[in-house]
Scaffold this active site. Structure first.
Site, mmCIF file in Angstrom:
data_model
loop_
_atom_site.group_PDB
_atom_site.id
_atom_site.type_symbol
_atom_site.label_atom_id
_atom_site.label_comp_id
_atom_site.label_asym_id
_atom_site.label_seq_id
_atom_site.Cartn_x
_atom_site.Cartn_y
_atom_site.Cartn_z
ATOM 1 N N ASP A 131 0.816 -1.216 0.000
ATOM 2 C CA ASP A 131 0.000 0.000 0.000
ATOM 3 C C ASP A 131 0.847 1.263 0.000
ATOM 4 O OD1 ASP A 131 1.021 -0.174 2.513
ATOM 5 O OD2 ASP A 131 -0.893 0.059 3.568
ATOM 6 N N ASP A 467 -20.393 10.598 -15.469
ATOM 7 C CA ASP A 467 -21.350 11.674 -15.218
ATOM 8 C C ASP A 467 -20.677 13.031 -15.110
ATOM 9 O OD1 ASP A 467 -20.082 10.713 -12.903
ATOM 10 O OD2 ASP A 467 -21.528 11.756 -11.655
ATOM 11 N N ARG A 471 -15.199 16.129 -10.065
ATOM 12 C CA ARG A 471 -15.379 15.948 -8.631
ATOM 13 C C ARG A 471 -15.126 14.492 -8.225
ATOM 14 N NH1 ARG A 471 -21.633 17.186 -9.475
ATOM 15 N NH2 ARG A 471 -22.476 15.087 -9.762
ATOM 16 N N GLU A 473 -16.454 11.687 -8.172
ATOM 17 C CA GLU A 473 -17.524 10.824 -8.680
ATOM 18 C C GLU A 473 -17.025 10.124 -9.925
ATOM 19 O OE1 GLU A 473 -22.355 11.074 -9.260
ATOM 20 O OE2 GLU A 473 -21.242 12.763 -8.427
ATOM 21 N N ASP A 480 -27.596 8.281 -17.238
ATOM 22 C CA ASP A 480 -26.981 9.310 -18.064
ATOM 23 C C ASP A 480 -26.585 8.737 -19.422
ATOM 24 O OD1 ASP A 480 -26.701 9.775 -15.201
ATOM 25 O OD2 ASP A 480 -25.680 11.623 -15.741
ATOM 26 N N GLU A 742 -24.644 20.534 -15.333
ATOM 27 C CA GLU A 742 -25.501 19.578 -14.642
ATOM 28 C C GLU A 742 -26.854 20.191 -14.306
ATOM 29 O OE1 GLU A 742 -25.097 16.414 -10.937
ATOM 30 O OE2 GLU A 742 -23.765 18.140 -11.035
#
Length: 971
Positions: A131, A467, A471, A473, A480, A742
């Protein structure tokens, strides 16, 4: 030399198909001819292993067929890791024979998981923690086992993470973000690269840079790491063939050496940190001293889910220069790229070692002129470069991308005097899809809107249809994707892109048939109406655009399972009134503090239930499964009747007074055919009552203008499109937008912003209007799948536009439609590819005065039929370019008025009875969807307005004799 030319050959959508696991690949070609009306009458395909066509492996001989798209290979079984060439010859309807085409290229990949000799490897986890934040470097030196020249070298590679591959210091391709994002537990792509000319006769070295990417980097709303696994790993297999017939294989195994990379941190959302002082010059070349590096460790990862590359690769497709430097009121040094884009900044700098330069990316400035980061939420979008202090240094991030127009720059030498623009350039990154269409018109605001639509697609098609690209997301939202897919396929070639994504949709489908909200699914949650329906709508739309029957068949079971899932919800198998739904997301008629519009969720759900059932029925029929077609046809009838009983009044009104409810009722054929015009008139009234503004959200907006234009209210649709006050498509344009927002008011009139929590300035859904612009204003539409038969029917600009045009690169070639008002004349230009036919409808034209190419239409080459109808002239034409001119005057304003009056006429019960008796076919519902099958368009858009004059006269004469209907027919 024949004037019948084979221009383009493709195999599985690709001009150079390098590395495919498809056992029976399909071939397509585009033919050119200077003559009109050319149809292919026969073809011949040859395929050979090597370069000699004298004794081909497969020769179809002359096949009498007009088919030139997706011809499936039917020869002996193709072998893995083998290069083939194929060529095509055709004959046309005039008996002309083409020359053989230039050879096309096809090369198979590994075919089987058993073909992998390579091992999944990662740095020794006892020496380098799995990691660790930095990226990894892995390398291996090797020599050639033969002195004979290398004739072929192919590397097959993938990674658990993102990787870049180098041989002897050169990157093997321009691909980025490989192997892409798939549902890794089910399917993972591997790439095939031709590295023949990178190898040296003496010593060689392979180097790999390995980052987290989507595989193990923090993703989703909670930013969780290790979505798919805790260990990054690579899998490399290099096959080398020599002229003397010998072959050797170089694989990833425990003999590789590893260390940490200068990339100290890299994350899709947050950016990248690179310390150039840690670079190890020559690490990817032979003779590098790697004695201080650690051994590799083999990992027990699966091979069974590996598939050869399906999607087009992600690459830099354009370079954008900053247009200005800004010193903001807050004192920040900011670059303005002039375009909201997705990609990365490449910088050049000369500075002392250890100089730290930070780039923070954002989409907009606030009303005070300061750079705005609020809508990024936790996403940092920050790139940091630390110089090594050796001359001019250049850097761009490797394993991340940003969505931005503005870049805040800190630490750049001399920035107190301003930023040197030539030290920075923006590199636009997206899936490298070919541009296949565009739209333009007389209003530059609409042209900017079209540009915004295309840029929005580019920014959100980064290996999956996302989408938003800025950001925390960037997810593959199914809803969509389905509302935008029609527009997407007009703009760019999406065959491979959606093939790959739909296979992930199918792989992620739940056991009960439910469909996740996002694919690949990293957030959980599934089965909202209009979102899950992507599993049905997207394969159907791909079939409509490309005639891809194989993909439709492949997805058919998934399509059925989605409809079957809906059927068992709740206590009524013909209504969908249970479960969670997003509803008309961001509808403007929503209650306060709600994201969902006012249209009831169960109405929307049942409407989409009917729509998907209809498409499954039609798919079953196309695939020859008549029993399924019958069963889903009966189910559809029951759903439609239940919808009418539940949501409509007996007089034909929709029981819910929202624009979206009316739009879905119209688009999905849910009203009684005799009452459909009442629904359309009510929708038109709702628009007018709202001062020609919309209130629709994600569900209603994509269909809104289609519903209006398709039912006689095209002028209303055009006025909606041209509305530049809030809410409207041109409102964002008036605020300087260069991508689709959006929210209709992401930036409000006073310059303030919509809430930070969900305010992307690059979100393509409302750009779905682009499809309507192309199909209705420019009039470019399909009749048969793949555009084999097309319909050219411009509805023009309702006297608000003076010209418009569109083009689309179909599987048969370039299709064009355009019109221009010149004084009192209308000029309509059409270009049809070879091997297609077109139905051309010229509203307002008269046959006796219509000219093509400056001459009367009668007898013109390529035009096989011409007839005058009540609304204009209808022509049937073959391939070629045509220019029609006819008197314009005020005919179009009158025709729209007449159409509206006739719509109103149909609301009268006696009128409906008379029309049904004289022309019953005009009142019969038919299958359709957003792709608009021809039977439906013929009936609904033209219908009685294209009936023969004698039938129309008979109807009007009988109605005039009836006192109750007399008012309605006085025109």
């Amino acid at each position: 030399m024949s004037d019948l030319l084979i221009e383009t050959l493709t195999c599985e959508y690709r001009e150079h198909c390098l590395g495919t696991d498809v056992r029976r690949p399909r071939f397509s070609w585009i033919t050119q001819s200077a003559r009109r009306g050319v149809i292919q009458s026969a073809y011949r395909i040859q395929l050979t292993a090597g370069h000699d066509f004298e004794a081909p492996l497969w020769d179809t001989g002359q096949v009498i067929s007009s088919n030139s798209v997706h011809i499936e290979y039917a020869g002996p079984e193709l072998q893995p890791r083998t290069a083939y060439q194929f060529r095509v010859q055709v004959w046309d309807n005039n008996g002309i024979e083409s020359d053989w085409s230039a050879p096309g290229q096809l090369e198979t990949a590994l075919y089987s998981s058993n073909a992998w000799q390579a091992k999944w490897i990662t740095p020794d986890t006892s020496r380098i923690e799995a990691d660790a934040h930095p990226a990894f470097l892995l390398r291996r030196e090797f020599g050639l086992r033969s002195s004979s020249p290398v004739v072929s070298a192919r590397v097959y590679s993938t990674a658990a993470g993102l990787y870049e591959l180098y041989i002897n210091g050169s990157k093997v391709s321009a691909d980025l973000l490989t192997p892409g994002w798939t549902s890794y537990h089910h399917r993972q792509q591997y790439q095939t690269y031709d590295v023949t000319y990178l190898l040296h006769q003496d010593a060689n070295a392979i180097g790999v840079m390995l980052g987290d990417g989507w595989y193990r980097g923090g993703l989703g709303f909670e930013g969780r790491n290790y979505m798919y696994g805790e260990n990054r790993a690579v899998l490399i297999q290099l096959h080398i063939r020599h002229e003397d017939g010998t072959e050797s294989v170089v694989i990833s195994d425990a003999d590789w050496r590893c260390c940490l990379a200068p990339i100290l941190y890299s994350n899709i959302y947050h950016g990248e940190t690179y310390d150039a002082r840690l670079e190890q010059s020559g690490w990817m070349n032979p003779a590098f001293d790697d004695t201080q590096w650690v051994e590799a460790e083999q990992l027990d990862l699966s091979y069974d889910h590996l598939v050869a590359q399906e999607n087009v690769p992600t690459r830099v497709t354009e370079v954008v220069k900053p247009i200005q430097y800004l010193l903001t009121p807050a004192g920040d040094h900011v670059l303005d790229m002039g375009q909201n884009m997705v990609g990365r900044i490449r910088l050049q700098v000369k500075a002392p070692a250890g100089t730290q330069i930070e780039l923070r990316h954002a989409e907009v400035l606030d009303r005070d002129g300061n750079i705005y980061f609020g809508n990024l939420r936790p996403a940092r979008q920050t790139v940091t470069y630390i110089t090594k202090g050796e001359g001019t240094e250049a850097y761009a991030p490797y394993f991340t991308f940003q969505g931005f127009r503005y870049v805040k720059v800190e630490g750049f030498p001399g920035s107190e005097q301003g930023l040197p623009l030539d030290a920075f350039q923006g590199e636009v990154i997206h899936s490298d899809m070919a541009s296949t269409g565009d739209f333009a018109c007389s209003d530059e605001r609409i042209n900017q809107l079209q540009s915004n639509i295309r840029w929005g697609q580019r920014g959100n098609f980064v290996d999956v249809p996302t989408d938003c690209p800025q950001r925390d997301e960037r997810l593959g939202w199914t809803g969509d994707a389905q509302v935008f897919i029609g527009t997407a396929l007009f703009n760019y070639h999406g065959g491979p892109f959606f093939t790959k994504w739909l296979r992930d949709v199918k792989a992620e489908q739940h056991l009960d048939g439910g469909i996740p909200f996002v694919v690949p699914d990293i957030i959980g949650g599934a089965s909202s109406a209009a979102w899950g329906d992507a599993a049905v709508i997207c394969p159907w739309t791909i079939y409509q655009f490309y005639g891809d029957l194989r993909l439709l068949a492949e997805q058919y079971d998934s399509m059925k399972r989605w409809v079957d899932y809906i059927r068992v919800q709740g206590d009524n198998e013909f209504l969908w009134n249970t479960g969670f739904h997003f509803g008309d997301w961001l509808g403007l008629d929503a209650k306060e503090n709600s994201y969902k519009g006012a249209t009831p969720e169960d109405l929307i759900a049942t409407a989409f239930y009917a729509h998907s059932t209809r498409l499954v029925r039609d798919t079953a029929s196309i695939l020859g499964n008549e029993e399924d077609a019958r069963q889903y046809g009966e189910l559809l009838e029951n759903i439609v009747q239940s919808y009418r009983d539940e949501y409509m009044t007996p007089t034909g009104r929709v029981g819910v007074p929202t624009q979206t409810a009316h739009v879905l009722t119209l688009m999905f054929d849910l009203a009684e055919p005799l009452l459909q015009q009442r629904v359309a008139a009510d929708l038109n009234d709702l628009i007018i009552q709202n001062d020609y503004h919309l209130t629709t959200g994600f569900v209603g907006t994509p269909y809104l203008c289609f519903a209006l234009s398709g039912n006689g209210y095209h002028s209303t649709a055009v006025r909606l499109l041209m509305q530049d006050s809030y809410p409207g498509w041109l409102y964002s344009v008036s605020k300087g937008a260069t991508t689709i927002w959006e929210h209709w008011d992401s930036i409000k009139e006073d310059g303030s912003f919509w809430s930070d929590d969900m305010n992307s300035f690059n979100h393509y859904s409302y750009g779905a209007v682009g499809e309507w612009m192309i199909r209705n204003i420019a009039g470019l539409d399909m009749v048969a799948p793949g555009f084999r038969e097309v319909r050219i029917e411009p509805l023009f600009g309702a006297n608000l536009l003076t010209h418009a045009s569109a083009w689309h690169q179909t599987p048969y070639g370039k299709l064009e439609s355009g019109w221009h008002v010149r004084g009192k004349e209308m000029e309509v230009s059409v270009s049809l590819p070879v091997n297609t036919t077109g139905r051309i409808i010229l509203h307002g034209a008269k046959l006796d005065s219509l000219q093509e190419g400056g001459k009367a239409v009668a007898g013109r080459e390529g035009i096989t039929s011409a007839k005058e109808t009540s609304s204009g002239v209808e022509l049937i034409a073959g391939s070629g370019s045509y220019t029609f001119i006819y008197e314009y005057g005020d005919l179009f304003a009158e025709s729209y008025t007449e159409k509206t009056r006739l719509n109103e006429l149909l609301m009268d019960p006696h009128a409906r009875e008379v029309v049904e008796r004289h022309a019953p076919q005009l009142l019969t519902g038919a299958t359709h969807n957003i792709v608009r099958t021809p039977s439906f368009r013929e009936i609904r858009e033209n219908g009685m307005f294209q009936m023969s004059p004698d039938i129309l006269d008979a109807i009007l004469e009988e109605l005039s004799a009836n006192p109750s209907s007399k008012e309605n027919v006085e025109m």
